[in-house]
Scaffold this active site. Structure first.
Site, mmCIF file in Angstrom:
data_model
loop_
_atom_site.group_PDB
_atom_site.id
_atom_site.type_symbol
_atom_site.label_atom_id
_atom_site.label_comp_id
_atom_site.label_asym_id
_atom_site.label_seq_id
_atom_site.Cartn_x
_atom_site.Cartn_y
_atom_site.Cartn_z
ATOM 1 N N GLU A 247 0.892 -1.174 0.000
ATOM 2 C CA GLU A 247 0.000 0.000 0.000
ATOM 3 C C GLU A 247 0.917 1.207 0.000
ATOM 4 O OE1 GLU A 247 -3.160 -0.226 -0.249
ATOM 5 O OE2 GLU A 247 -3.695 -2.221 0.464
ATOM 6 N N GLU A 459 -6.381 -4.823 0.327
ATOM 7 C CA GLU A 459 -6.707 -5.265 1.679
ATOM 8 C C GLU A 459 -8.117 -4.752 1.979
ATOM 9 O OE1 GLU A 459 -3.520 -4.545 4.515
ATOM 10 O OE2 GLU A 459 -2.071 -5.588 3.261
HETATM 11 P P1 NDP Z 1 8.398 4.986 4.495
HETATM 12 O O1 NDP Z 1 8.330 4.239 3.222
HETATM 13 O O2 NDP Z 1 9.565 5.863 4.730
HETATM 14 O O3 NDP Z 1 8.353 4.003 5.747
HETATM 15 C C1 NDP Z 1 7.315 3.055 5.925
HETATM 16 C C2 NDP Z 1 7.811 1.958 6.850
HETATM 17 O O4 NDP Z 1 8.856 1.238 6.189
HETATM 18 C C3 NDP Z 1 8.424 2.472 8.148
HETATM 19 O O5 NDP Z 1 8.153 1.552 9.187
HETATM 20 C C4 NDP Z 1 9.908 2.468 7.815
HETATM 21 O O6 NDP Z 1 10.706 2.421 8.974
HETATM 22 C C5 NDP Z 1 10.019 1.187 7.013
HETATM 23 N N1 NDP Z 1 11.174 1.106 6.130
HETATM 24 C C6 NDP Z 1 11.989 2.080 5.686
HETATM 25 N N2 NDP Z 1 12.951 1.567 4.870
HETATM 26 C C7 NDP Z 1 12.724 0.236 4.789
HETATM 27 C C8 NDP Z 1 13.343 -0.845 4.089
HETATM 28 N N3 NDP Z 1 14.402 -0.658 3.309
HETATM 29 N N4 NDP Z 1 12.840 -2.081 4.240
HETATM 30 C C9 NDP Z 1 11.755 -2.309 5.007
HETATM 31 N N5 NDP Z 1 11.121 -1.320 5.702
HETATM 32 C C10 NDP Z 1 11.593 -0.067 5.593
HETATM 33 O O7 NDP Z 1 7.035 5.782 4.577
HETATM 34 P P2 NDP Z 1 6.617 6.862 5.632
HETATM 35 O O8 NDP Z 1 6.683 6.243 6.998
HETATM 36 O O9 NDP Z 1 7.370 8.108 5.363
HETATM 37 O O10 NDP Z 1 5.065 7.059 5.294
HETATM 38 C C11 NDP Z 1 4.597 7.912 4.320
HETATM 39 C C12 NDP Z 1 4.252 7.172 3.051
HETATM 40 O O11 NDP Z 1 3.332 6.128 3.321
HETATM 41 C C13 NDP Z 1 3.578 8.059 2.024
HETATM 42 O O12 NDP Z 1 4.144 7.839 0.766
HETATM 43 C C14 NDP Z 1 2.139 7.593 2.052
HETATM 44 O O13 NDP Z 1 1.435 7.818 0.847
HETATM 45 C C15 NDP Z 1 2.299 6.146 2.349
HETATM 46 N N6 NDP Z 1 1.058 5.603 2.905
HETATM 47 C C16 NDP Z 1 0.295 4.801 2.110
HETATM 48 C C17 NDP Z 1 -0.923 4.327 2.568
HETATM 49 C C18 NDP Z 1 -1.761 3.427 1.716
HETATM 50 O O14 NDP Z 1 -2.643 2.774 2.275
HETATM 51 N N7 NDP Z 1 -1.566 3.344 0.419
HETATM 52 C C19 NDP Z 1 -1.425 4.686 3.906
HETATM 53 C C20 NDP Z 1 -0.524 5.519 4.654
HETATM 54 C C21 NDP Z 1 0.665 5.958 4.146
HETATM 55 P P3 NDP Z 1 11.332 3.783 9.587
HETATM 56 O O15 NDP Z 1 10.269 4.822 9.544
HETATM 57 O O16 NDP Z 1 11.683 3.390 10.960
HETATM 58 O O17 NDP Z 1 12.483 4.116 8.717
#
Ligand code: NDP
Length: 480
Positions: A247, A459
């Site tokens: 997502e 989902e």
């Molecule tokens: P990120 O992609 O930065 O992070 C999402 C999660 O992935 C965090 O727990 C992060 O950990 C983890 N993560 C980061 N790098 C890796 C990796 N290499 N491998 C595995 N996990 C990793 O997103 P944001 O947290 O900045 O959230 C914002 C984004 O989420 C926006 O683009 C938004 O559109 C999207 N989003 C989509 C939704 C949907 O349903 N389509 C709903 C809500 C948000 P850590 O933060 O600790 O680095």
């Protein structure tokens, strides 16, 4: 300082490496807790605990597992105020949103999946000389990775169907918002869920997140986050053919036709653009307005947005809180500079200033920009903050082509009195979800997800049950 520990095999345990990450209140900039900085050893321990718990948990009936989901829902319900307070403190969002959206929905997610898994029935297909029985089996150990914008809301949306279908899981919340994930583990501990069914590792994405999704013991990955991270997750999961749902980001249009109910549309377009400071994947960050009402709608929109109250997230009258981090605020505000370079005019939002007492926080006024090309970067890229671009259109065909000219395809909304026209336009837009005369109106039974760079898979409702299970057919030949 409060220290949040991993939850592995039913125990709150220290990371093996004794490193910590500081977590801050984004509205004030003050440190609120430290979390474990888990490494691969911690990931490995959590995956092993989940594997050890799998056989017993997966052999329970749907009804037994539904009862556990209800116990967790009740545990959360008894802490509803704590959920809202922690979520507001951790994300900088207004307390009213934390109460009405985050806290309520987190509880509802457990209740909802408890109800629908209780209704699962084995399907049978009779042949002249045999019977086919179709069953849904758990996949195995799931990695559940969630972002910072709706922390417990999204984590519970994964945990409930995953364990409800008989999987065991390892959760990795965003390092920026660990508080309510910790609260969920405390609830799970309090209700005595069998150890190892739900495990949680804190830490950063690069080490803990990527270590988890690439771990050989993981069978399924459910990831919500940014598109670039999703690409990395997909690449490392695909190597071992893990079942995967992504997502990802969005760049959604709010399409306003001249025959809309103007007052209602204005209120909802403002909500769609700026709820949670525009940090929701579903936010309508480009507003497409039919040219005959463009000037009037623009004027009224700017007035409404100017009237939004930014301030202390714990004040019940606050409508706009802070952004999640300094880095994110800098990224979002760089789009204002880019818009000016791209020839846009900033209609509101340039005034600076932070609420009194919150000088260390990551604040930004809601911004409306006009005059940009519909192909400009500001109009087509996901900004994920309080910035909305506005554009005019004159025909159905034109608005459909504008709505489709982004790499994303998550959601959108259409505002008109002509429902036939709205449905025609909706069907022509390449996205997973369209709302007509409403926005973020969620029925948990319906599919949720996007196309193009907004993700893979669906989902929600039975789509979650399908994703978190493997469907198997058993064919029994008559022996008589
Ligand atoms: P990120 O992609 O930065 O992070 C999402 C999660 O992935 C965090 O727990 C992060 O950990 C983890 N993560 C980061 N790098 C890796 C990796 N290499 N491998 C595995 N996990 C990793 O997103 P944001 O947290 O900045 O959230 C914002 C984004 O989420 C926006 O683009 C938004 O559109 C999207 N989003 C989509 C939704 C949907 O349903 N389509 C709903 C809500 C948000 P850590 O933060 O600790 O680095």
């Amino acid at each position: 300082m409060k220290k949040l520990r991993n939850y592995i095999g039913g125990e709150f345990s220290n990371s093996e490496n004794h490193n910590w990450i500081s977590s801050f209140n984004p509205a004030s900039g003050l440190e609120i807790c430290k979390i474990e900085k888990s490494d691969f050893q911690d990931v490995d321990n959590a995956v092993k605990a989940a594997k050890d718990a799998f056989d017993e948990w997966s052999s329970k009936t749907f009804k037994e597992r539904a009862d556990w989901l209800i116990k967790i829902a009740k545990g959360l319900e008894s802490r509803i105020d704590e959920i809202a307070n922690l979520e507001s403190m951790d994300t900088g969002k207004p307390i009213t949103i934390a109460k009405e959206v985050d806290a309520k929905r987190s509880i509802l997610n457990f209740e909802f999946f408890a109800e629908i898994i209780s209704d699962i029935e084995t399907q049978e297909f009779e042949m002249r000389d045999a019977t086919n029985i179709v069953i849904q089996k758990p996949v195995g150990v799931g990695a559940l990775i969630t972002p910072w914008n709706l922390p417990l809301y999204l984590l519970s949306w994964k945990v409930a169907p995953a364990i409800g279908m008989g999987n065991t899981v390892v959760c990795k919340p965003s390092e920026l918002t660990p508080m309510t994930a910790d609260l969920l583990m405390r609830v799970i501990d309090d209700v005595n869920l069998p150890p190892g069914v739900v495990n949680l590792i804190h830490g950063d994405g690069e080490v803990a997140g990527s270590g988890l999704v690439s771990h050989d013991g993981i069978d399924l990955v459910s990831f919500t986050g940014g598109t670039l991270t999703g690409e990395k997750v997909a690449t490392s999961s695909a190597k071992s053919f893990k079942k995967m749902s992504l997502e990802l980001g969005g760049k959604n249009s709010s399409i306003v036709f001249s025959d809309c109910d103007l007052e209602r549309t204005l209120d909802d377009v403002v909500r769609a653009g700026f709820l949670n400071q525009g940090q929701i994947c579903l936010c309508g960050s480009r507003v497409l307005i039919e040219d005959s009402i463009y000037e009037n709608f623009k004027k009224r929109l700017v007035e409404k947005v100017d009237g939004l109250k930014m301030g202390d997230p714990f004040d019940e009258s606050t409508e706009i809180g802070s952004l999640i981090s300094k880095e994110h605020r800098d990224k979002v505000s760089s789009y204002v500079d880019l818009a000016i370079e791209e020839g846009g005019e900033i209609l509101t939002g340039l005034q600076s200033g932070k609420p009194i007492g919150f000088e260390g926080g990551n604040w930004m006024n809601p911004v409306i920009i006009e005059g940009l090309s519909v192909n400009s970067r500001c109009s087509t890229e996901e900004i994920f903050g309080p910035i909305v671009t506005i554009h005019s259109f004159s025909t159905e065909q034109e608005v459909i082509s504008i709505a489709n000219n982004t790499d994303y395809g998550l959601a959108g909304s259409i505002w008109t009195a002509d429902i036939e026209k709205a449905q025609r336009v909706a069907k022509s837009i390449n996205s997973g979800m369209i709302w007509i005369n409403t926005w973020l109106h969620r029925d948990l039974r319906v599919p949720f997800g996007g196309v193009k760079k907004s993700g893979m898979g669906r989902e929600g409702g039975r789509w979650s049950l399908d994703f978190f299970s493997e469907t198997m057919n058993i064919c029994i030949k008559d022996t008589k």
